[in-house]
Enzyme design. Structure first.
Site, PDB file in Angstrom:
ATOM      1  N   HIS A  29       3.146   3.389  -5.862  1.00  0.00           N
ATOM      2  CA  HIS A  29       2.077   3.012  -6.764  1.00  0.00           C
ATOM      3  C   HIS A  29       2.064   3.795  -8.069  1.00  0.00           C
ATOM      4  O   HIS A  29       1.627   3.288  -9.096  1.00  0.00           O
ATOM      5  CB  HIS A  29       0.747   2.995  -6.029  1.00  0.00           C
ATOM      6  CG  HIS A  29       0.753   1.817  -5.099  1.00  0.00           C
ATOM      7  ND1 HIS A  29       1.395   1.877  -3.889  1.00  0.00           N
ATOM      8  CD2 HIS A  29       0.351   0.537  -5.264  1.00  0.00           C
ATOM      9  CE1 HIS A  29       1.333   0.672  -3.332  1.00  0.00           C
ATOM     10  NE2 HIS A  29       0.711  -0.157  -4.140  1.00  0.00           N
TER      11      HIS A  29
ATOM     12  N   CYS B 236       3.458 -12.813  -2.696  1.00  0.00           N
ATOM     13  CA  CYS B 236       3.055 -11.926  -3.802  1.00  0.00           C
ATOM     14  C   CYS B 236       3.785 -10.583  -3.786  1.00  0.00           C
ATOM     15  O   CYS B 236       3.521  -9.718  -4.608  1.00  0.00           O
ATOM     16  CB  CYS B 236       1.542 -11.715  -3.801  1.00  0.00           C
ATOM     17  SG  CYS B 236       0.957 -10.821  -2.364  1.00  0.00           S
TER      18      CYS B 236
END
Ligand code: PEP
Ligand code: MG
Length: 761
Positions: free
Chosen positions: A379, A691
């Site tokens: 992230h 996704c």
């Protein structure tokens, strides 16, 4: 002959080494630390000689730094390469070297005048910390008084304890080294470090002068400085005001650029700066005659130690804030404040990088980042991509010693860096950069509708992490947001955003999408996405721990606030709420219940909100696959998060480079499970999208379309390229490819099929 009895007084030795640590903290005199260490170890081990050699990472040599028993004139002069002499051998092979008759060993290295030959019994143990080489601890005794296994064990324990102390002392040593010499070494360094192989953490290229940041070193330098000039109380108050103004301005600047993520980065700094005890204690000291910089140092150190040693991990984390504040305050007092925009256009080389650091660097328009020795969570890397900062990670610690302004080229596509690149290298990159420009940058524009060659309609959605990503998504007219990772604002902020703050951010997203579908994924924290303000969670195995929907369901007030904010922001739009990491129908029902309760309350309160959000799940866990038909009766849509799905299907950590070769989207089981999910969703008339990263990996497009996927959601930068690739695919051929892939059982065969496909394209 061995002297009877226990030669090493082990416990006492370890205890005394610990005492040395305290002593060092008080005096910060490295030579005296090393001298005391060798004296103490020699005495406790009843050895005639104890020496410490420290390893110099730049010159890759061991240097004799302290000795008890050998000729002290040789301290600083004896230098050994890795593997040279018995001492160099111990460090090279990272093992103890123990000899009864050292001079007879062919590896023994004779230095005339040091008088080592008088001591035949030899024991060297490497001093290492993690995988870092620090030095070698050597004991010597006269003939016959040899070392045995228990001596080795005891000396290894001592060396491991010393490792931490010496590691701290080492960078101070670098600070105290004469400047000229340091520069000489550094210039030689940039000659030596030409090409750095690292790991890409985001994309793109950057070229610019280097700024090496080392917060810990800056702090240590300030704290160990002498202050000739005497400052006044007014000077101190002036420094406080200046620091507060700077922090507020920085906060504002970051806030303007990244409104969803920036709040309160400096909240803790400002609170401490306004804390009457902190300021009051410093003022008291100044009034009692202490020079202000020393007063800041004294009180700042007390606070830093207080925070660092508090049992509360939340407080411990604040240590970084107070360290940063002390550096800013002191620099302002000494009028050495860093100039504004000091990162603009620069390549930042740093050892530590928090998400908030990344925001500051982005708002100051740093060109690129080289993170040395850190690990990049997926992230942090997604954030760097969202902020469009080319970033690589490297294990070459020498980069931290490069002189400021050394030109660096960061190739975050390949994960490499070039130090002071030649004209040739620069030209090569310039032309490669042109070739790698996205289609949009080359002037291609997206078509409003995406179809395969034979006219089958495919829908392209955007994955959004920060509002900044929306710019490209809107320019490229994506059909909606397929995945908004709501955790990003939560991760970057220093506190939990309240309902009003979330509402503001979510409303902006909805507003910018102008009625197109927006899929909010609820908080997906945990795993490699940590919230710094949630400290109760310390887990052995966070990937399998209290994360995602499990966290939300165990923290219902937090969850409900987020749902309320989403429902309110989604009033009047095509709103979808998606729960991450769902593992059972029960979990989905519990999450849905929270939404129903929020809907009821909002209705009662007469607050404007979306009354009919679609509720769906992410398919990320293998346990969902067999229940997919049952899920289809409950959930209104599905999205396969291939990043986690592959990780959990194959048991491979998606962030661990050592096992990257086993992280394979085209593993036969992954492909068959995906087929099953897509088929079932289509049969039940439930929307299904992809996704995860597989959605933008062109080689998988024929498979995905072939098994019936018609919605793909991806980082907006890939939209154009994927639209173009889809327009070249014939659906019948894609179906044949998919069928063929689904019959295959071996990864190697599938790899070949995929390669053939990409060649054909
Ligand atoms: C995924 O797991 O594929 C996904 C899209 O979620 P994230 O990458 O945010 O974990
Ligand atoms: Mg995921």
């Amino acid at each position: 002959m061995k002297i009877p009895g226990k030669l090493m007084d082990n416990e006492r030795l370890l205890y005394d080494i610990n005492q040395l640590n305290d002593l060092f903290r008080e005096s910060a005199n490295i030579q005296s630390l090393l001298d005391k260490t060798v004296a103490m170890v020699a005495s406790h081990t009843r050895s005639d000689v104890c020496s410490i050699y420290l390893y110099n990472n730049e010159s890759r040599e061991l240097v004799l730094r302290a000795t008890r028993g050998l000729n002290p004139d040789f301290v600083g002069k004896i230098r050994l390469k890795l593997g040279q002499g018995l001492t160099g051998l111990a460090l090279q092979e990272l093992r103890p070297v123990c000899e009864k008759d050292a001079t007879r060993n062919p590896n023994f290295k004779f230095f005339p005048g040091i008088f080592e030959e008088r001591y035949e019994c030899f024991l060297a143990v490497p001093i290492v910390r993690g995988i870092g080489k620090i030095g070698v601890l050597v004991l010597q005794r006269k003939k016959g008084n040899y070392f045995d296994d228990s001596d080795i064990t005891a000396l290894e324990a001592a060396a491991s304890q010393l490792a931490n102390i010496i590691e701290n002392a080492r960078f101070l040593m670098a600070i105290h080294e004469p400047h000229g010499e340091e520069t000489k070494v550094k210039t030689a360094l940039s000659e030596k470090l030409k090409f750095i192989r690292g790991k890409a953490a985001s994309g793109g290229f950057a070229y610019g002068p280097a700024t090496v940041t080392n917060k810990k070193k800056n702090l240590a330098m300030l704290l160990h400085r002498d202050f000739d000039y005497t400052y006044s109380l007014d000077d101190f108050h002036g420094a406080i005001a200046k620091t507060a103004a700077q922090l507020e301005e920085l906060q504002e600047q970051v806030g303007q650029k990244l409104s969803d993520a920036a709040s309160l980065i400096f909240a803790a700094h400002l609170v401490i700066l306004k804390d009457k005890h902190f300021v009051g204690d410093i003022v008291k000291l100044i009034e009692s005659g202490v020079n202000p910089p020393l007063a800041i140092k004294q009180v700042g150190t007390q606070y830093m130690e207080g925070f660092a040693t508090s049992g509360n991990s939340y407080m411990q984390e604040k240590t970084q804030d107070i360290e940063d504040l002390v550096v800013r305050l002191m620099s302002n007092l000494l009028s050495e404040a860093e100039e504004p925009d000091k990162f603009r256009g620069r390549i930042i080389i740093t050892r530590e990088l928090l998400p908030s650091d990344l925001l500051i660097l982005s708002s100051e328009e740093a060109s690129g980042i080289v993170l040395v020795g850190g690990t990049v969570t997926s992230h942090l890397s997604i954030l760097a991509r969202s902020l469009r900062i080319p970033m690589i990670v490297s294990d070459t610690y020498e980069l931290l010693d490069l002189p400021g302004n050394t030109p660096i080229l960061v190739d975050a596509e390949a994960g490499n860096a070039y130090v002071d690149p030649s004209e040739e290298v620069l030209e090569r990159f310039e032309s490669q950069q042109k070739a790698r420009l996205t289609l949009a940058e080359q002037g291609h524009s997206i078509k409003p509708v995406t179809t395969t060659r034979d006219g089958t309609r495919v829908h392209l959605f955007a994955n959004i992490n920060l509002l900044a990503d929306l710019k490209v998504a809107c320019e490229l007219q994506c059909e909606g947001v397929g995945l908004y990772r709501t955790e990003f604002p939560f991760m970057i902020r220093k506190n939990l955003p309240n309902e009003a703050e979330q509402f503001m951010i979510y409303s902006k997203l909805v507003e910018l999408m102008r009625g197109k579908p927006v899929t909010f994924r609820t908080l997906d924290m945990g795993g490699d996405k940590t919230l710094s303000y949630y400290h109760d969670i310390r887990e052995q195995n966070p990937a399998l721990g209290l994360r995602s929907i499990r966290f939300s369901l165990q923290n219902k007030p937090v969850f409900a606030k987020q749902i309320r904010a989403i429902l309110r922001a989604g009033a009047g739009t095509d709103l979808r709420i998606m729960f991450p990491m769902i593992s059972s129908i029960d979990e989905f029902c519990q999450a849905r219940e929270v939404v129903f309760e929020c809907l009821k309350k909002l209705g009662k309160q007469n607050v404007e909100h979306n009354r009919e959000p679609k509720l769906g799940i992410m398919v990320e866990l293998p346990c969902v696959v067999d229940l997919i038909d049952d899920f289809a009766r409950e959930a209104e849509f599905f999205s396969i998060g291939t990043n986690d799905f592959i990780q959990f299907m194959l048991g491979v950590d998606r962030t661990n480079e050592n096992v990257a070769g086993s992280y394979l989207p085209h593993h036969p089981s992954v492909l068959r499970a995906m087929k099953k999910v897509v088929h079932s969703a289509n049969q039940s008339g439930r929307e299904i999208s992809i996704c995860g990263d597989m959605a933008h990996q062109e080689q998988y497009l024929p498979f995905l379309l072939g098994i019936g996927v018609r919605i793909l959601s991806m980082d907006p930068h890939y939209l154009l390229r994927i639209q173009k690739a889809i327009s070249g695919i014939d659906l019948d051929e894609a179906q044949a490819t998919a069928e063929n892939m689904l019959t295959q059982t071996k990864i190697s065969d599938l790899t070949q099929t995929l390669n053939l496909n990409s060649v054909n394209e």
